[in-house]
Design a protein around this motif. Structure first.
Motif, PDB file in Angstrom:
ATOM      1  N   ASP A  67       0.807  -1.221   0.000  1.00 41.16           N
ATOM      2  CA  ASP A  67       0.000   0.000   0.000  1.00 41.16           C
ATOM      3  C   ASP A  67       0.838   1.268   0.000  1.00 41.16           C
ATOM      4  O   ASP A  67       0.289   2.370   0.114  1.00 41.16           O
ATOM      5  N   ARG A  68       2.163   1.134  -0.114  1.00 41.52           N
ATOM      6  CA  ARG A  68       3.025   2.307  -0.133  1.00 41.52           C
ATOM      7  C   ARG A  68       3.932   2.376  -1.357  1.00 41.52           C
ATOM      8  O   ARG A  68       4.429   3.445  -1.696  1.00 41.52           O
ATOM      9  N   LEU A  69       4.172   1.261  -2.028  1.00 40.64           N
ATOM     10  CA  LEU A  69       5.112   1.226  -3.147  1.00 40.64           C
ATOM     11  C   LEU A  69       4.428   0.693  -4.406  1.00 40.64           C
ATOM     12  O   LEU A  69       3.424  -0.019  -4.324  1.00 40.64           O
ATOM     13  N   PRO A  70       4.936   1.023  -5.591  1.00 33.14           N
ATOM     14  CA  PRO A  70       4.357   0.525  -6.848  1.00 33.14           C
ATOM     15  C   PRO A  70       4.316  -1.002  -6.872  1.00 33.14           C
ATOM     16  O   PRO A  70       5.346  -1.655  -6.695  1.00 33.14           O
ATOM     17  N   ASN A  71       3.125  -1.554  -7.099  1.00 31.07           N
ATOM     18  CA  ASN A  71       2.931  -2.994  -6.907  1.00 31.07           C
ATOM     19  C   ASN A  71       3.635  -3.856  -7.936  1.00 31.07           C
ATOM     20  O   ASN A  71       4.205  -4.898  -7.589  1.00 31.07           O
ATOM     21  N   VAL A 128       4.612 -10.708  -2.768  1.00 33.74           N
ATOM     22  CA  VAL A 128       4.130 -10.926  -4.141  1.00 33.74           C
ATOM     23  C   VAL A 128       2.635 -11.234  -4.166  1.00 33.74           C
ATOM     24  O   VAL A 128       1.891 -10.700  -5.003  1.00 33.74           O
ATOM     25  N   ASN A 129       2.152 -12.080  -3.254  1.00 31.38           N
ATOM     26  CA  ASN A 129       0.746 -12.492  -3.307  1.00 31.38           C
ATOM     27  C   ASN A 129      -0.232 -11.334  -3.112  1.00 31.38           C
ATOM     28  O   ASN A 129      -1.141 -11.150  -3.925  1.00 31.38           O
ATOM     29  N   PRO A 130      -0.118 -10.509  -2.046  1.00 33.07           N
ATOM     30  CA  PRO A 130      -1.052  -9.395  -1.926  1.00 33.07           C
ATOM     31  C   PRO A 130      -0.871  -8.337  -3.010  1.00 33.07           C
ATOM     32  O   PRO A 130      -1.842  -7.689  -3.424  1.00 33.07           O
ATOM     33  N   ALA A 131       0.374  -8.159  -3.492  1.00 36.71           N
ATOM     34  CA  ALA A 131       0.593  -7.203  -4.573  1.00 36.71           C
ATOM     35  C   ALA A 131      -0.134  -7.641  -5.843  1.00 36.71           C
ATOM     36  O   ALA A 131      -0.766  -6.823  -6.539  1.00 36.71           O
ATOM     37  N   ALA A 132      -0.073  -8.930  -6.151  1.00 41.40           N
ATOM     38  CA  ALA A 132      -0.779  -9.446  -7.325  1.00 41.40           C
ATOM     39  C   ALA A 132      -2.289  -9.287  -7.168  1.00 41.40           C
ATOM     40  O   ALA A 132      -2.994  -8.879  -8.109  1.00 41.40           O
ATOM     41  N   ALA A 133      -2.808  -9.588  -5.975  1.00 43.97           N
ATOM     42  CA  ALA A 133      -4.246  -9.472  -5.745  1.00 43.97           C
ATOM     43  C   ALA A 133      -4.711  -8.026  -5.858  1.00 43.97           C
ATOM     44  O   ALA A 133      -5.808  -7.752  -6.374  1.00 43.97           O
ATOM     45  N   ALA A 134      -3.891  -7.082  -5.385  1.00 42.40           N
ATOM     46  CA  ALA A 134      -4.258  -5.677  -5.473  1.00 42.40           C
ATOM     47  C   ALA A 134      -4.100  -5.136  -6.888  1.00 42.40           C
ATOM     48  O   ALA A 134      -4.785  -4.171  -7.276  1.00 42.40           O
ATOM     49  N   LEU A 135      -3.213  -5.733  -7.683  1.00 39.67           N
ATOM     50  CA  LEU A 135      -2.961  -5.256  -9.047  1.00 39.67           C
ATOM     51  C   LEU A 135      -4.033  -5.705 -10.034  1.00 39.67           C
ATOM     52  O   LEU A 135      -4.318  -5.000 -11.022  1.00 39.67           O
ATOM     53  N   VAL A 136      -4.648  -6.859  -9.794  1.00 36.83           N
ATOM     54  CA  VAL A 136      -5.626  -7.404 -10.739  1.00 36.83           C
ATOM     55  C   VAL A 136      -6.764  -6.425 -11.042  1.00 36.83           C
ATOM     56  O   VAL A 136      -7.123  -6.233 -12.219  1.00 36.83           O
ATOM     57  N   PRO A 137      -7.395  -5.758 -10.045  1.00 37.16           N
ATOM     58  CA  PRO A 137      -8.461  -4.803 -10.397  1.00 37.16           C
ATOM     59  C   PRO A 137      -7.969  -3.634 -11.239  1.00 37.16           C
ATOM     60  O   PRO A 137      -8.749  -3.071 -12.023  1.00 37.16           O
ATOM     61  N   VAL A 138      -6.713  -3.251 -11.094  1.00 27.13           N
ATOM     62  CA  VAL A 138      -6.158  -2.182 -11.925  1.00 27.13           C
ATOM     63  C   VAL A 138      -6.037  -2.654 -13.371  1.00 27.13           C
ATOM     64  O   VAL A 138      -6.296  -1.908 -14.320  1.00 27.13           O
ATOM     65  N   GLU A 153      -0.052  -0.517 -13.621  1.00 24.06           N
ATOM     66  CA  GLU A 153       0.644  -0.344 -12.356  1.00 24.06           C
ATOM     67  C   GLU A 153      -0.309   0.219 -11.313  1.00 24.06           C
ATOM     68  O   GLU A 153      -1.147   1.073 -11.617  1.00 24.06           O
ATOM     69  N   ARG A 154      -0.229  -0.306 -10.116  1.00 24.40           N
ATOM     70  CA  ARG A 154      -0.915   0.291  -8.959  1.00 24.40           C
ATOM     71  C   ARG A 154       0.148   0.999  -8.145  1.00 24.40           C
ATOM     72  O   ARG A 154       0.986   0.372  -7.525  1.00 24.40           O
ATOM     73  N   ASP A 155       0.109   2.321  -8.181  1.00 17.67           N
ATOM     74  CA  ASP A 155       1.136   3.123  -7.522  1.00 17.67           C
ATOM     75  C   ASP A 155       0.490   3.938  -6.403  1.00 17.67           C
ATOM     76  O   ASP A 155      -0.074   4.998  -6.642  1.00 17.67           O
ATOM     77  N   ARG A 170       6.349  -3.236  -9.679  1.00 13.83           N
ATOM     78  CA  ARG A 170       7.788  -3.218  -9.404  1.00 13.83           C
ATOM     79  C   ARG A 170       8.111  -3.965  -8.108  1.00 13.83           C
ATOM     80  O   ARG A 170       9.144  -4.632  -8.001  1.00 13.83           O
ATOM     81  N   LEU A 171       7.211  -3.869  -7.139  1.00 12.93           N
ATOM     82  CA  LEU A 171       7.409  -4.614  -5.897  1.00 12.93           C
ATOM     83  C   LEU A 171       7.364  -6.117  -6.158  1.00 12.93           C
ATOM     84  O   LEU A 171       8.135  -6.886  -5.570  1.00 12.93           O
ATOM     85  N   MET A 172       6.459  -6.538  -7.044  1.00 11.89           N
ATOM     86  CA  MET A 172       6.387  -7.954  -7.399  1.00 11.89           C
ATOM     87  C   MET A 172       7.674  -8.426  -8.078  1.00 11.89           C
ATOM     88  O   MET A 172       8.166  -9.532  -7.813  1.00 11.89           O
ATOM     89  N   ILE A 173       8.235  -7.591  -8.942  1.00 13.64           N
ATOM     90  CA  ILE A 173       9.485  -7.956  -9.621  1.00 13.64           C
ATOM     91  C   ILE A 173      10.602  -8.141  -8.603  1.00 13.64           C
ATOM     92  O   ILE A 173      11.363  -9.127  -8.648  1.00 13.64           O
ATOM     93  N   VAL A 174      10.699  -7.210  -7.648  1.00 16.18           N
ATOM     94  CA  VAL A 174      11.715  -7.340  -6.600  1.00 16.18           C
ATOM     95  C   VAL A 174      11.478  -8.610  -5.785  1.00 16.18           C
ATOM     96  O   VAL A 174      12.418  -9.353  -5.464  1.00 16.18           O
ATOM     97  N   GLY A 175      10.212  -8.878  -5.466  1.00 13.07           N
ATOM     98  CA  GLY A 175       9.884 -10.089  -4.723  1.00 13.07           C
ATOM     99  C   GLY A 175      10.292 -11.346  -5.467  1.00 13.07           C
ATOM    100  O   GLY A 175      10.817 -12.302  -4.862  1.00 13.07           O
ATOM    101  N   GLN A 176      10.084 -11.370  -6.787  1.00 14.32           N
ATOM    102  CA  GLN A 176      10.483 -12.531  -7.583  1.00 14.32           C
ATOM    103  C   GLN A 176      11.999 -12.704  -7.578  1.00 14.32           C
ATOM    104  O   GLN A 176      12.514 -13.832  -7.509  1.00 14.32           O
TER     105      GLN A 176
END
Length: 395
Positions: free
Chosen positions: A63-67, A109-119, A181-183, A69-75
């Motif tokens: 909820d604070r960083l671009p999702n 990665v999991n919550p970032a993906a879930a939050a990105l899908v509606p975007v 992107e969800r930023d 890009r955060l997923m890429i770092v997580g991977q």
């Protein structure tokens, strides 16, 4: 559907990653089996520790960083963790440390993906988007489970792990081509003390989410009790072996594939909660089949039905969380919901060993089925709240 290209990239990446994850689980379980049951349990739960305990921090990051890009770092963190496992493969404590690091990536990665899908899909089509991503994950897990033993035999332990690390790198590359992107950095969400716990407070305050998460947790705990009982049931009751286990696992995964496709049609909160409640009841009935009809054919049918219910549960739960959560809180609420689910899986696994030891595998399925039925009935009772209460706000 909006963002079809981006959605397919995310779903494909999930499929590739789950393929590698399934292989790694098989590799490590085979590698530590001679170290005893405690080593096996440690391997199974090590990755879940940060997903459960680190949920508040992981959700806050989402909820604070671009999702994307955060997923890429997580991977990349996950890929590094698997490379680390290879380097310390013969030292179990260090392997567990690497698996915890792997779980840190999963926690983000999991919550970032879930939050990105509606975007990517738009709010209206987000449930269908969750179904597409879940389909990718299911196909990846099914393929990895089916090929895992063969790849270990063909490549060896270390090369099979290198293959898993490569799948995380490939998923990171695929995410690099996603345009959406969800930023959250552009939002004006008010900063508060204790904001990391806002997701858990939101779930607890919202009557629909509260009942949905508790019901799903009970159902998943029942599934894990049945999962522990599964191998003993196949050997001692069905008098089967590895082939029977493989058939039942395949039936479950095929059912999951069908279930996520069906759940993708849901739109309203009432339909989502109805689907969640009915799927818990269906899963309960499916797990009662092995207890009542100890024959291979009906048990396989029960597994197919249970897998379909599991697929519906996953998609409907994500749809409900999305629907009942304001945009600025979604990372934390998805992380909190994931922590509840993972925690129930771990608890069910621990309880499963005790239950199977006390009552045997057949009665264990009966207990697991009864728990899921009760969970489904509780969720259906919450139907009256849908449409009469607004999503709770966290202050």
């Amino acid at each position: 559907m909006l963002g079809r290209r981006d959605l397919l990239l995310v779903a494909s990446g999930s499929a590739v990653s789950m393929f590698g994850t399934a292989i790694t689980l098989i590799v490590l379980l085979l590698h530590v089996k001679d170290s005893g049951p405690y080593a096996v349990v440690a391997i199974l739960i090590a990755e879940f520790v940060p997903v459960t305990l680190g949920a508040p921090l992981a959700g806050l990051l989402v909820d604070r960083l671009p999702n994307r890009r955060l997923m890429i770092v997580g991977q990349l963190v996950q890929a590094g963790a698997v490379f680390g496992v290879v380097s310390v493969l013969d030292r179990l404590p260090l392997v567990l440390v690497m698996l915890v690091l792997l779980g840190c990536g999963t926690a983000v990665v999991n919550p970032a993906a879930a939050a990105l899908v509606p975007v990517i899909c738009g709010e209206r089509d987000s449930t269908r988007g969750y179904a597409v991503v879940a389909t990718g994950r299911t196909l990846g897990m099914l393929g990895g489970s089916a090929a895992g033993g063969l790849l270990v035999a063909a490549l060896g332990t270390r090369d099979a792990l290198y293959l898993d690390a490569a799948t995380y790198l490939l998923q990171a590359c695929l995410l690099g081509f996603v345009r959406a992107e969800r930023d959250p950095r552009g939002t004006r969400a008010r900063r508060r003390r204790g904001e990391a716990m806002a997701g858990a407070r939101h779930v607890a305050a919202d009557p629909v989410l509260r009942v949905a998460q508790v019901s799903l947790a009970l159902a998943m705990a029942g599934v894990m009790i049945a999962d522990v009982a599964n191998v003993f049931y196949v050997v001692d009751v069905l008098h089967g072996g590895a082939a029977t286990l493989g058939i039942l696992h395949a039936a479950w995964m095929i059912g999951v594939f069908v279930g996520v496709r069906l759940a993708g049609r849901a739109r309203t909160e009432r339909v989502l909660l109805t689907g969640l409640g009915l799927s818990c009841c269906t899963m309960g009935a499916a797990m009662l089949v092995p207890a009542l009809l100890p024959f291979a054919a009906p048990v396989a049918a029960g597994y197919l039905l249970g897998g379909a219910a599991n697929g519906v549960q996953n998609v409907c739960n994500q749809g409900l969380v999305r629907s009942r959560t304001p945009q600025e809180l979604r990372g934390r609420v998805f992380a909190a919901a994931g922590a509840i689910l993972i925690g129930s899986n771990v608890l069910g696994t621990v309880l499963g060993g005790a239950v199977v030891a006390l009552v045997g595998p057949r009665l264990s399925f009966a207990i697991a089925g009864a728990a899921s039925l009760l969970a489904g009935l509780a969720a259906l009772r919450a139907l009256r709240a849908v449409g009469m209460t607004k999503p709770a706000s966290v202050t």
